[in-house]
Scaffold this active site. Structure first.
Site, PDB file in Angstrom:
ATOM      1  CG  ASN A  68      28.567  10.702  16.129  1.00  0.00           C
ATOM      2  OD1 ASN A  68      27.360  10.888  16.028  1.00  0.00           O
ATOM      3  ND2 ASN A  68      29.077   9.742  16.877  1.00  0.00           N
ATOM      4  CB  CYS A  77      20.888   9.079  14.774  1.00  0.00           C
ATOM      5  SG  CYS A  77      20.447  10.692  15.459  1.00  0.00           S
ATOM      6  N   GLY A  78      17.924   8.051  16.414  1.00  0.00           N
ATOM      7  CA  GLY A  78      16.469   8.082  16.352  1.00  0.00           C
ATOM      8  C   GLY A  78      15.899   9.369  15.800  1.00  0.00           C
ATOM      9  CG  ASN A  79      15.704  13.056  17.946  1.00  0.00           C
ATOM     10  OD1 ASN A  79      14.509  12.886  18.031  1.00  0.00           O
ATOM     11  ND2 ASN A  79      16.455  13.346  18.999  1.00  0.00           N
ATOM     12  CG  ASN A 165      23.261   4.284  19.359  1.00  0.00           C
ATOM     13  OD1 ASN A 165      22.441   4.133  20.254  1.00  0.00           O
ATOM     14  ND2 ASN A 165      23.154   5.264  18.481  1.00  0.00           N
ATOM     15  CG  ASN A 198      25.293   7.380  22.700  1.00  0.00           C
ATOM     16  OD1 ASN A 198      25.556   8.408  22.101  1.00  0.00           O
ATOM     17  ND2 ASN A 198      25.250   6.195  22.093  1.00  0.00           N
ATOM     18  CB  CYS A 225      20.288  11.637  22.341  1.00  0.00           C
ATOM     19  SG  CYS A 225      20.968  10.080  21.708  1.00  0.00           S
TER      20      CYS A 225
END
Length: 301
Positions: A68, A77-79, A165, A198, A225
């Site tokens: 991060n 982190c999907g993207n 996450n 998140n 996100c």
């Protein structure tokens, strides 16, 4: 003196942006302070996450490490997975590649264009210990958590789920009616979330459409996100608010989420963009752009 500059790519998935280093030939070791400096939108390159592509020890095409903006390391982190998937698909000349992450093996595959990439994010986890939560809840479609007065809470009863996450989703009638910049940090660091969380505000517009704003742990408010979109779509389906195939609309754009009924895997698909290529000086942390990305510059008249 050896050149201290290393190449990088600036990419984004629906505005969720990343600085990407290829560390398969030579390692890229940066401490949290350096990562935060590079990630600064005022004095650095600016990003939501820093990605290092490394050699896989699990037989995948590559390993993806995620930090991060505050320097903390996260598992998923999907993207970012879609962006790295695009790079590796192009490099390998394959229709699908497997990417190792700290959250497990993820599979990326091409859609109708080079820039549109889908990722199999695996199976969501709902058990309170897997999210994780600090205390037991039998039903994680909504837990006892609220911000504000007991008799008139500002936000309350979020759904919680782990998609690599931890995520907490608050269901509201208008996602723009709340000061997420103030509520996000309070909820991210709430004692109920031992690994932080998140925080999402979700507005269901129809059985196939959800609007979403996200406070990402270690980052802040973000344009998109991917794991939050996955978590929200799955939670909405569990609550009977939406179907298992939905479009999630974030400030950066729409992302398609299918919670596949056959095996409960989450398939996430959407656009990616290469913004530019550059060189970073490891000694000064200054950078220069060396090539443009996908965007075609407007002609100068």
């Amino acid at each position: 003196m050896a050149d201290a500059r290393i190449p990088f790519l600036k990419m984004n998935g629906l505005g969720n942006d990343f600085v990407v280093f290829d560390a398969r030939q030579a390692s890229v070791a940066l401490n949290p302070a350096q990562i935060a400096a590079i990630g600064s939108r005022d004095s650095g390159i600016g990003f939501d996450q820093m990605i290092t592509v490394e050699r896989s020890s699990a037989g995948a095409y590559a390993f993806m490490r995620i930090h991060n903006r505050d320097g903390s390391q996260v598992d998923a982190c999907g993207n970012a997975t879609r962006c790295i998937g695009r790079l590796l698909l192009g490099e390998a000349g394959l229709a699908a590649v497997t990417i190792e992450t700290n959250a497990g093996l993820l599979h990326a595959f091409a859609r109708e264009s080079e820039s549109n990439v889908a990722v199999d994010m695996g199976v969501p986890r709902f058990d309170w210990q897997s999210i994780p939560l600090a205390e037991e809840f039998a039903d994680t479609t909504q837990i006892e958590l609220q911000i504000g007065p007991i008799d008139a809470p500002v936000l309350h009863s979020p759904s919680v789920v782990n998609v690599g996450n931890p995520h907490a989703i608050f269901w509201v009638e208008d996602i723009d009616a709340y000061e997420l910049d103030k509520l996000g940090p309070l909820l991210e660091n709430h004692p109920i979330f031992p690994q932080k969380a998140n925080i999402s505000l979700a507005q269901v517009d129809s059985p196939r459409e959800i609007r979403l704003r996200v406070w990402e742990r270690g980052v802040g408010i973000t344009l998109a996100c991917g794991t939050a979109a996955c978590a929200t779509a799955v939670a909405a389906a569990r609550k009977g608010l939406c179907e298992r195939d939905v479009d999630v609309h974030l400030p950066g754009g729409a992302i398609g989420i299918e919670w596949r009924a056959s095996d409960d895997h989450i398939i996430m698909s959407g656009e990616t963009e290469i913004e530019f290529e550059g060189l970073l000086d490891l000694e000064t942390l200054k950078y220069e752009r060396t090539a443009a990305g996908d965007a075609v510059a407007e002609p100068v008249s």
